[in-house]
Write an enzyme that holds these catalytic residues in place. Structure first.
Site, PDB file in Angstrom:
ATOM      1  N   GLY A  31      23.622  13.304 -14.546  1.00  0.00           N
ATOM      2  CA  GLY A  31      24.017  14.563 -15.488  1.00  0.00           C
ATOM      3  C   GLY A  31      23.083  15.076 -15.594  1.00  0.00           C
TER       4      GLY A  31
ATOM      5  N   GLU B 220      22.342  22.665  -8.695  1.00  0.00           N
ATOM      6  CA  GLU B 220      23.071  22.444  -7.443  1.00  0.00           C
ATOM      7  C   GLU B 220      22.651  21.277  -6.232  1.00  0.00           C
ATOM      8  OE1 GLU B 220      24.656  26.165  -7.369  1.00  0.00           O
ATOM      9  OE2 GLU B 220      24.925  25.203  -5.262  1.00  0.00           O
TER      10      GLU B 220
ATOM     11  N   HIS C  94      23.194  17.876  -7.111  1.00  0.00           N
ATOM     12  CA  HIS C  94      24.530  17.666  -7.384  1.00  0.00           C
ATOM     13  C   HIS C  94      26.131  17.995  -6.607  1.00  0.00           C
ATOM     14  CE1 HIS C  94      21.452  16.501 -10.580  1.00  0.00           C
ATOM     15  NE2 HIS C  94      22.381  15.529 -10.216  1.00  0.00           N
TER      16      HIS C  94
ATOM     17  N   GLY D 167      22.341  12.135  -2.560  1.00  0.00           N
ATOM     18  CA  GLY D 167      20.782  12.590  -2.262  1.00  0.00           C
ATOM     19  C   GLY D 167      19.490  12.097  -1.797  1.00  0.00           C
ATOM     20  N   GLU D 168      19.123  12.586  -0.666  1.00  0.00           N
ATOM     21  CA  GLU D 168      18.620  11.961  -0.244  1.00  0.00           C
ATOM     22  C   GLU D 168      17.331  12.466  -0.240  1.00  0.00           C
ATOM     23  OE1 GLU D 168      18.152  13.526   4.378  1.00  0.00           O
ATOM     24  OE2 GLU D 168      19.429  11.961   4.923  1.00  0.00           O
ATOM     25  N   LYS D 169      17.144  12.954  -1.512  1.00  0.00           N
ATOM     26  CA  LYS D 169      16.269  13.643  -2.041  1.00  0.00           C
ATOM     27  C   LYS D 169      15.190  12.746  -2.784  1.00  0.00           C
ATOM     28  CE  LYS D 169      13.597  15.762  -5.596  1.00  0.00           C
ATOM     29  NZ  LYS D 169      13.822  14.522  -6.957  1.00  0.00           N
ATOM     30  N   ASP D 170      16.536  11.114  -3.320  1.00  0.00           N
ATOM     31  CA  ASP D 170      15.651   9.853  -3.285  1.00  0.00           C
ATOM     32  C   ASP D 170      16.297   8.898  -2.463  1.00  0.00           C
ATOM     33  OD1 ASP D 170      15.220  10.384  -6.237  1.00  0.00           O
ATOM     34  OD2 ASP D 170      17.221  10.935  -6.713  1.00  0.00           O
TER      35      ASP D 170
ATOM     36  N   MET E  47      15.227  20.185  -5.374  1.00  0.00           N
ATOM     37  CA  MET E  47      15.674  20.746  -6.638  1.00  0.00           C
ATOM     38  C   MET E  47      15.881  18.829  -6.888  1.00  0.00           C
ATOM     39  SD  MET E  47      19.062  23.114  -6.428  1.00  0.00           S
ATOM     40  CE  MET E  47      18.849  24.062  -5.995  1.00  0.00           C
TER      41      MET E  47
HETATM   42  O1  PAF Z   1      19.853   9.257  -8.864  1.00  0.00           O
HETATM   43  C1  PAF Z   1      20.639   9.401  -9.884  1.00  0.00           C
HETATM   44  O2  PAF Z   1      20.904   9.876 -10.576  1.00  0.00           O
HETATM   45  C2  PAF Z   1      20.502   7.988 -10.034  1.00  0.00           C
HETATM   46  O3  PAF Z   1      19.265   6.990  -9.960  1.00  0.00           O
HETATM   47  C3  PAF Z   1      21.753   7.137 -10.009  1.00  0.00           C
HETATM   48  C4  PAF Z   1      21.938   6.721  -8.814  1.00  0.00           C
HETATM   49  C5  PAF Z   1      23.167   7.433 -10.698  1.00  0.00           C
HETATM   50  C6  PAF Z   1      22.245   5.211 -10.986  1.00  0.00           C
HETATM   51  O4  PAF Z   1      21.664   5.704 -11.778  1.00  0.00           O
END
Ligand code: PAF
Length: 284
Positions: A31, A35, A37, A147-150, A188
């Protein structure tokens, strides 16, 4: 858009979607949508017939001194944004629905989850791998979008899905979507809203310093020297500390002392005004 908050509701709603035929794309989120997401949702819509988004602030991926309680909760606003993007089904389970009493399983992915954010946030990637495995089993999407951000999270999820046989035909594709940036280059993140105006302005030093380190490394400068300059630039700009700044192999995430002609990534985590920011960029 339908909303499911229990597993029974989810199963019924998924059965409706599947009876219409076509492919299902899953966009897992916690949640506080921005942008970045919505870009994942748009990509999922472009590649799949139906999009399922999940919103679940997963307590098991937060450490004891992290921001679980402060993490922004805005389900009504998020839900309206997802509906406007054409999401067919929102899966928003309660903590009890996701982790019923007696829940006792945790997934640990060794190797890729150990350095960087894994070292700074013990247990974090166990929480991520476990909840994403559950989401994959609950929704059984054709494709899932992250996202590639993570970047490290994406590597952990790919390894988990491969090792537990969740890939073809179960989750056919795990799609990494490039980071969406603000006009000044800051990646972001739902956590950017924790920044004071002054720190928000100073935070733009992160992508700037990363780009200049990449230019130096690609220009043949010694990696350790370029990373030391990056750290100095961040401290000078007002960052309080740097958790890590490293060049890594883009696949295995092992640290590299020099560019080796393989896809590589610059990964940084740094703290400013009590907020921990992460970013990564391709090198070479
Ligand atoms: O990147 C996230 O928002 C979270 O780590 C995920 C992948 C939804 C798992 O809780």
């Amino acid at each position: 858009m339908q909303t499911a908050t229990t597993l029974d509701m989810l199963r019924n709603a998924l059965a409706d979607l599947r009876s219409a035929g076509g492919t299902v794309g899953l966009v897992p989120t916690m949640g506080a949508l921005h942008e970045g997401h919505l870009t994942l949702v748009r990509e999922a819509r472009a590649q799949c017939d139906h999009v399922v988004a999940s919103i679940f602030i997963n307590p098991t991926q937060f450490g004891p001194n992290e921001d679980l309680d402060a993490y922004p909760r805005q389900l009504a606003e998020d839900s309206a944004m997802l509906e406007a993007e054409g999401v067919a089904l929102l899966w928003a389970p309660t903590v009890e629905a996701m982790y019923p009493a007696g829940f006792a399983t945790s997934i640990t992915v060794s190797g890729v989850s150990e350095g960087f954010c894994g070292a700074a946030r013990p247990g974090h990637f166990d929480g991520v791998a476990t909840v994403v495995c559950k989401l994959f089993n609950q929704v059984m999407p054709d494709k899932a979008f992250f996202g590639e951000k993570d970047f490290q999270q994406l590597a952990v999820i790919r390894a988990m899905a491969r090792d537990l046989d969740l890939t073809r035909p179960h989750v056919r594709d795990i799609v990494g979507v490039p980071t969406v940036r603000e006009a000044d280059g800051l990646a972001m993140s739902s956590r950017n809203r924790y920044l004071s105006p002054a720190n928000r302005a100073a935070a733009a030093a992160l992508p700037r310093a990363m780009q200049s380190a990449i230019a130096q490394i690609e220009g043949g400068c010694d990696v350790a020297t370029a990373l030391a300059a990056l750290e100095a630039e961040l401290l000078e700009a007002g960052f309080a500390s740097i958790d890590y700044a490293a060049l890594a192999d883009a696949q295995s995430l092992t640290q590299l002392a020099r560019l080796e002609g393989k896809p590589s990534r610059l990964l940084v985590a740094a703290r400013i005004g009590g907020t921990r920011l992460i970013d990564n960029m391709a090198v070479g």
